[in-house]
Design a protein around this motif. Structure first.
Motif, PDB file in Angstrom:
ATOM      1  N   TYR A   1       0.829  -1.203   0.000  1.00 49.71           N
ATOM      2  CA  TYR A   1       0.000   0.000   0.000  1.00 49.71           C
ATOM      3  C   TYR A   1       0.871   1.263   0.000  1.00 49.71           C
ATOM      4  O   TYR A   1       0.622   2.202  -0.750  1.00 49.71           O
ATOM      5  N   LEU A   2       1.897   1.294   0.845  1.00 45.82           N
ATOM      6  CA  LEU A   2       2.759   2.479   0.926  1.00 45.82           C
ATOM      7  C   LEU A   2       3.475   2.744  -0.399  1.00 45.82           C
ATOM      8  O   LEU A   2       3.684   3.904  -0.768  1.00 45.82           O
ATOM      9  N   ILE A   3       3.829   1.697  -1.108  1.00 46.13           N
ATOM     10  CA  ILE A   3       4.456   1.879  -2.427  1.00 46.13           C
ATOM     11  C   ILE A   3       3.499   2.595  -3.370  1.00 46.13           C
ATOM     12  O   ILE A   3       3.911   3.450  -4.155  1.00 46.13           O
ATOM     13  N   THR A   4       2.205   2.274  -3.276  1.00 46.53           N
ATOM     14  CA  THR A   4       1.234   2.913  -4.178  1.00 46.53           C
ATOM     15  C   THR A   4       0.998   4.380  -3.842  1.00 46.53           C
ATOM     16  O   THR A   4       0.289   5.068  -4.567  1.00 46.53           O
ATOM     17  N   ARG A   5       1.564   4.873  -2.784  1.00 41.48           N
ATOM     18  CA  ARG A   5       1.445   6.294  -2.450  1.00 41.48           C
ATOM     19  C   ARG A   5       2.457   7.131  -3.221  1.00 41.48           C
ATOM     20  O   ARG A   5       2.378   8.355  -3.210  1.00 41.48           O
ATOM     21  N   SER A   6       3.420   6.510  -3.887  1.00 45.31           N
ATOM     22  CA  SER A   6       4.385   7.268  -4.689  1.00 45.31           C
ATOM     23  C   SER A   6       3.785   7.577  -6.055  1.00 45.31           C
ATOM     24  O   SER A   6       2.859   6.904  -6.521  1.00 45.31           O
ATOM     25  N   THR A   7       4.301   8.592  -6.694  1.00 43.96           N
ATOM     26  CA  THR A   7       3.743   9.059  -7.967  1.00 43.96           C
ATOM     27  C   THR A   7       3.751   7.971  -9.036  1.00 43.96           C
ATOM     28  O   THR A   7       2.736   7.723  -9.682  1.00 43.96           O
ATOM     29  N   LYS A   8       4.878   7.321  -9.237  1.00 42.79           N
ATOM     30  CA  LYS A   8       4.971   6.305 -10.292  1.00 42.79           C
ATOM     31  C   LYS A   8       4.041   5.124 -10.039  1.00 42.79           C
ATOM     32  O   LYS A   8       3.498   4.537 -10.969  1.00 42.79           O
ATOM     33  N   TRP A   9       3.854   4.751  -8.789  1.00 41.15           N
ATOM     34  CA  TRP A   9       3.103   3.545  -8.453  1.00 41.15           C
ATOM     35  C   TRP A   9       1.647   3.809  -8.086  1.00 41.15           C
ATOM     36  O   TRP A   9       0.932   2.892  -7.709  1.00 41.15           O
ATOM     37  N   ARG A  10       1.164   5.046  -8.177  1.00 46.67           N
ATOM     38  CA  ARG A  10      -0.183   5.345  -7.678  1.00 46.67           C
ATOM     39  C   ARG A  10      -1.293   4.600  -8.417  1.00 46.67           C
ATOM     40  O   ARG A  10      -2.358   4.377  -7.868  1.00 46.67           O
ATOM     41  N   ASN A  11      -1.059   4.180  -9.666  1.00 49.50           N
ATOM     42  CA  ASN A  11      -2.063   3.417 -10.415  1.00 49.50           C
ATOM     43  C   ASN A  11      -1.804   1.919 -10.386  1.00 49.50           C
ATOM     44  O   ASN A  11      -2.474   1.159 -11.093  1.00 49.50           O
ATOM     45  N   ALA A  12      -0.840   1.495  -9.590  1.00 49.42           N
ATOM     46  CA  ALA A  12      -0.518   0.067  -9.528  1.00 49.42           C
ATOM     47  C   ALA A  12      -1.676  -0.717  -8.917  1.00 49.42           C
ATOM     48  O   ALA A  12      -2.360  -0.253  -8.012  1.00 49.42           O
ATOM     49  N   LYS A  13      -1.867  -1.896  -9.440  1.00 47.15           N
ATOM     50  CA  LYS A  13      -2.893  -2.799  -8.934  1.00 47.15           C
ATOM     51  C   LYS A  13      -2.240  -3.705  -7.887  1.00 47.15           C
ATOM     52  O   LYS A  13      -1.162  -4.256  -8.108  1.00 47.15           O
TER      53      LYS A  13
END
Length: 176
Positions: free
Chosen positions: A73-85
């Motif tokens: 979840y914390l990784i998805t808070r970064s700009t590049k990863w925000r759309n990661a599933k």
């Protein structure tokens, strides 16, 4: 990093020293995360577009699983990863109290993490590779057995890691 950057004096002894060091950190109450990212796998990760990013979290409903889900979840808070599933791959070993889609979805709703739950029955190392080989990043629990790092089933990590993308091996020392 995974043992690839650790010097080895005698074949096989480096594996044991590595496990001893990880065990020492774990026994001191440290959560342990080991990144396995060969240069070619890291480059592939860097070249993915944000629409193609997929994070797999292998869930055993234990403290390590909760730490892995939080890290994903914390990784998805970064700009590049925000759309990661995020895919939550829950392990069902055929026990009566195994995970169900309803339980998993309810838990995800309670903690407000957007993830796609899946129940995987009777998994083994091959099943993990089968489901996660096409992901961008995989969170996988590990154990330390006889001062060696082993996969969740007690086997060697090397074969599985060779076939997977970038992997974060995780061992939680305490519950989150």
């Amino acid at each position: 990093n995974w043992r690839g950057h650790s010097p080895q004096k005698i074949i096989g002894l480096g594996d044991q020293d590595y496990g001893v060091n990880l065990r020492a950190a774990y026994l001191q109450g440290c959560n342990v995360v080991v990144l396995e990212a060969k240069p070619d796998k890291w480059e592939a990760l860097e070249n993915n577009t944000s629409e193609d990013l997929c994070i797999d979290v292998w869930w055993w409903d234990d403290p390590t699983s909760r730490l892995m889900l939080l890290l994903a979840y914390l990784i998805t808070r970064s700009t590049k990863w925000r759309n990661a599933k995020i895919r939550l791959l829950a392990v069902d070993n055929g026990q009566d109290t195994g995970p169900t889609m309803e339980i998993l979805q309810s838990m995800l709703d309670d903690i407000r993490i957007d993830a796609q739950p899946m129940v995987i029955e009777d998994p083994d190392a091959d099943t993990i590779v089968q489901h996660s080989a096409d992901s961008t990043l995989v969170f996988l629990p590990f154990r330390i057995k006889a001062n060696r790092v082993v996969d969740p089933f007690g086997g060697s990590m090397d074969e599985m890691l060779f076939l997977l993308p970038v992997v974060a091996l995780v061992l939680a020392a305490e519950d989150i």
